[in-house]
Design a protein around this motif. Structure first.
Motif, mmCIF file in Angstrom:
data_model
loop_
_atom_site.group_PDB
_atom_site.id
_atom_site.type_symbol
_atom_site.label_atom_id
_atom_site.label_comp_id
_atom_site.label_asym_id
_atom_site.label_seq_id
_atom_site.Cartn_x
_atom_site.Cartn_y
_atom_site.Cartn_z
ATOM 1 N N ARG A 1 3.875 -9.481 4.792
ATOM 2 C CA ARG A 1 3.052 -9.543 5.787
ATOM 3 C C ARG A 1 2.360 -8.352 6.073
ATOM 4 O O ARG A 1 1.304 -7.865 6.576
ATOM 5 N N LEU A 2 3.459 -7.200 6.085
ATOM 6 C CA LEU A 2 3.082 -5.556 6.394
ATOM 7 C C LEU A 2 2.008 -5.394 5.178
ATOM 8 O O LEU A 2 0.985 -4.802 5.842
ATOM 9 N N TYR A 3 1.995 -5.624 4.041
ATOM 10 C CA TYR A 3 1.361 -5.215 2.954
ATOM 11 C C TYR A 3 -0.201 -5.697 3.139
ATOM 12 O O TYR A 3 -1.252 -5.247 2.869
ATOM 13 N N LYS A 4 -0.075 -7.207 3.316
ATOM 14 C CA LYS A 4 -1.431 -7.798 3.816
ATOM 15 C C LYS A 4 -2.035 -7.600 4.783
ATOM 16 O O LYS A 4 -3.502 -7.365 4.824
ATOM 17 N N ALA A 5 -1.418 -7.129 5.659
ATOM 18 C CA ALA A 5 -1.999 -6.698 7.103
ATOM 19 C C ALA A 5 -2.628 -5.263 6.662
ATOM 20 O O ALA A 5 -3.650 -4.764 7.585
ATOM 21 N N GLN A 6 -2.358 -4.635 5.818
ATOM 22 C CA GLN A 6 -2.999 -3.376 5.355
ATOM 23 C C GLN A 6 -3.886 -3.278 4.293
ATOM 24 O O GLN A 6 -4.392 -2.332 3.715
ATOM 25 N N VAL B 1 17.487 12.597 10.594
ATOM 26 C CA VAL B 1 17.702 11.170 9.531
ATOM 27 C C VAL B 1 16.513 10.864 9.006
ATOM 28 O O VAL B 1 15.553 10.600 9.625
ATOM 29 N N ILE B 2 16.598 10.479 7.902
ATOM 30 C CA ILE B 2 15.535 9.940 7.266
ATOM 31 C C ILE B 2 15.371 8.372 7.482
ATOM 32 O O ILE B 2 16.382 7.782 7.391
ATOM 33 N N ILE B 3 14.175 7.951 8.111
ATOM 34 C CA ILE B 3 13.857 6.639 8.577
ATOM 35 C C ILE B 3 13.124 5.894 7.770
ATOM 36 O O ILE B 3 13.000 4.480 7.663
ATOM 37 N N GLY B 4 12.590 6.667 6.557
ATOM 38 C CA GLY B 4 11.790 5.689 5.539
ATOM 39 C C GLY B 4 11.059 6.656 4.559
ATOM 40 O O GLY B 4 11.287 7.896 4.787
ATOM 41 N N SER B 5 11.077 6.072 3.460
ATOM 42 C CA SER B 5 10.486 6.795 2.381
ATOM 43 C C SER B 5 9.398 5.842 1.504
ATOM 44 O O SER B 5 9.600 4.521 1.559
ATOM 45 N N VAL B 6 8.513 6.326 0.910
ATOM 46 C CA VAL B 6 7.580 5.713 -0.202
ATOM 47 C C VAL B 6 7.382 6.689 -1.457
ATOM 48 O O VAL B 6 7.425 7.900 -1.107
ATOM 49 N N ASP B 7 7.906 5.900 -2.406
ATOM 50 C CA ASP B 7 7.638 6.537 -3.857
ATOM 51 C C ASP B 7 6.228 6.031 -4.558
ATOM 52 O O ASP B 7 6.166 4.888 -4.647
ATOM 53 N N PHE C 1 14.850 0.867 12.376
ATOM 54 C CA PHE C 1 13.831 1.388 12.588
ATOM 55 C C PHE C 1 12.659 0.499 12.087
ATOM 56 O O PHE C 1 11.230 0.742 12.230
ATOM 57 N N ARG C 2 12.959 -0.764 11.697
ATOM 58 C CA ARG C 2 11.841 -1.678 11.143
ATOM 59 C C ARG C 2 11.041 -2.034 12.336
ATOM 60 O O ARG C 2 11.565 -2.290 13.494
ATOM 61 N N ASN C 3 10.088 -2.784 12.113
ATOM 62 C CA ASN C 3 9.088 -3.302 13.087
ATOM 63 C C ASN C 3 8.771 -2.046 14.286
ATOM 64 O O ASN C 3 8.571 -2.807 15.369
ATOM 65 N N ARG C 4 8.427 -0.947 13.804
ATOM 66 C CA ARG C 4 8.216 -0.099 14.798
ATOM 67 C C ARG C 4 7.129 0.731 14.204
ATOM 68 O O ARG C 4 6.623 1.904 14.715
ATOM 69 N N GLY C 5 6.377 0.253 13.082
ATOM 70 C CA GLY C 5 5.191 0.982 12.730
ATOM 71 C C GLY C 5 5.387 2.014 11.716
ATOM 72 O O GLY C 5 4.597 2.751 11.011
ATOM 73 N N VAL C 6 6.642 2.164 11.325
ATOM 74 C CA VAL C 6 7.186 3.084 10.219
ATOM 75 C C VAL C 6 6.444 2.837 8.828
ATOM 76 O O VAL C 6 5.983 3.572 8.184
ATOM 77 N N GLY C 7 6.461 1.671 8.398
ATOM 78 C CA GLY C 7 5.956 1.275 7.159
ATOM 79 C C GLY C 7 4.394 1.357 7.141
ATOM 80 O O GLY C 7 3.813 1.858 6.172
#
Length: 155
Positions: free
Chosen positions: A112-117, A39-45, A73-79
């Protein structure tokens, strides 16, 4: 998978396999698919942009055009892992100096995710962001000095 099943059905319709053989092959195929399915749980292009700087050097930046994580699968560190993977690929193998993305301002979790990174609001008048503006979206970038010193990206 649907294409493979369709091909198997065509073999039956054309008389290449008997109904019994069709049923056996279909059952084996579905069992094999179930056993090996991923199962694909995430992707980034990403897309790399190259811009000739005033000193005639080549400045490379990466634009993250799309990023998604499957709802369950969100809020599990995948992003975070997707962003870090894109970062390492861009910096280590391509010599990228900046990363950019657009995000809907109302998408609080993504912001929030992007700013945390390490991403921050980009200067929309400075190249290469000047031609990237889009209505109703927040433009974020990892500042050059933060891109190479941000320890959270090296975990």
């Amino acid at each position: 998978m649907n294409l493979v099943l369709s091909d198997l059905d065509t073999l039956l319709e054309d008389g290449w396999v008997t109904p019994v053989e069709h049923g056996i092959r279909k059952k084996r195929l579905l069992a094999e698919w179930e056993r090996k399915a991923e199962v694909i749980i995430g992707s980034v292009d990403c897309a790399m942009h190259e811009l000739v700087a005033p000193d005639l050097s080549l400045a490379r930046s990466v634009y993250i055009s799309s990023m998604a994580v499957r709802k369950g699968f969100r809020n599990r560190g995948v992003g975070t892992k997707l962003l870090r993977g894109a970062y390492h690929l861009a910096v280590e193998s391509r010599g990228v100096k900046e990363m950019f993305l657009h995000v809907e301002e109302e998408n609080d979790a993504a912001v929030r995710l992007y700013k945390a990174q390490g991403f921050a609001r980009a200067d929309m008048k400075a190249p290469p962001t000047a031609y990237m503006d889009r209505a109703l979206r927040l433009m974020l970038q990892v500042p050059v000095n933060a891109l190479h010193s941000c320890r959270s990206w090296d975990r």
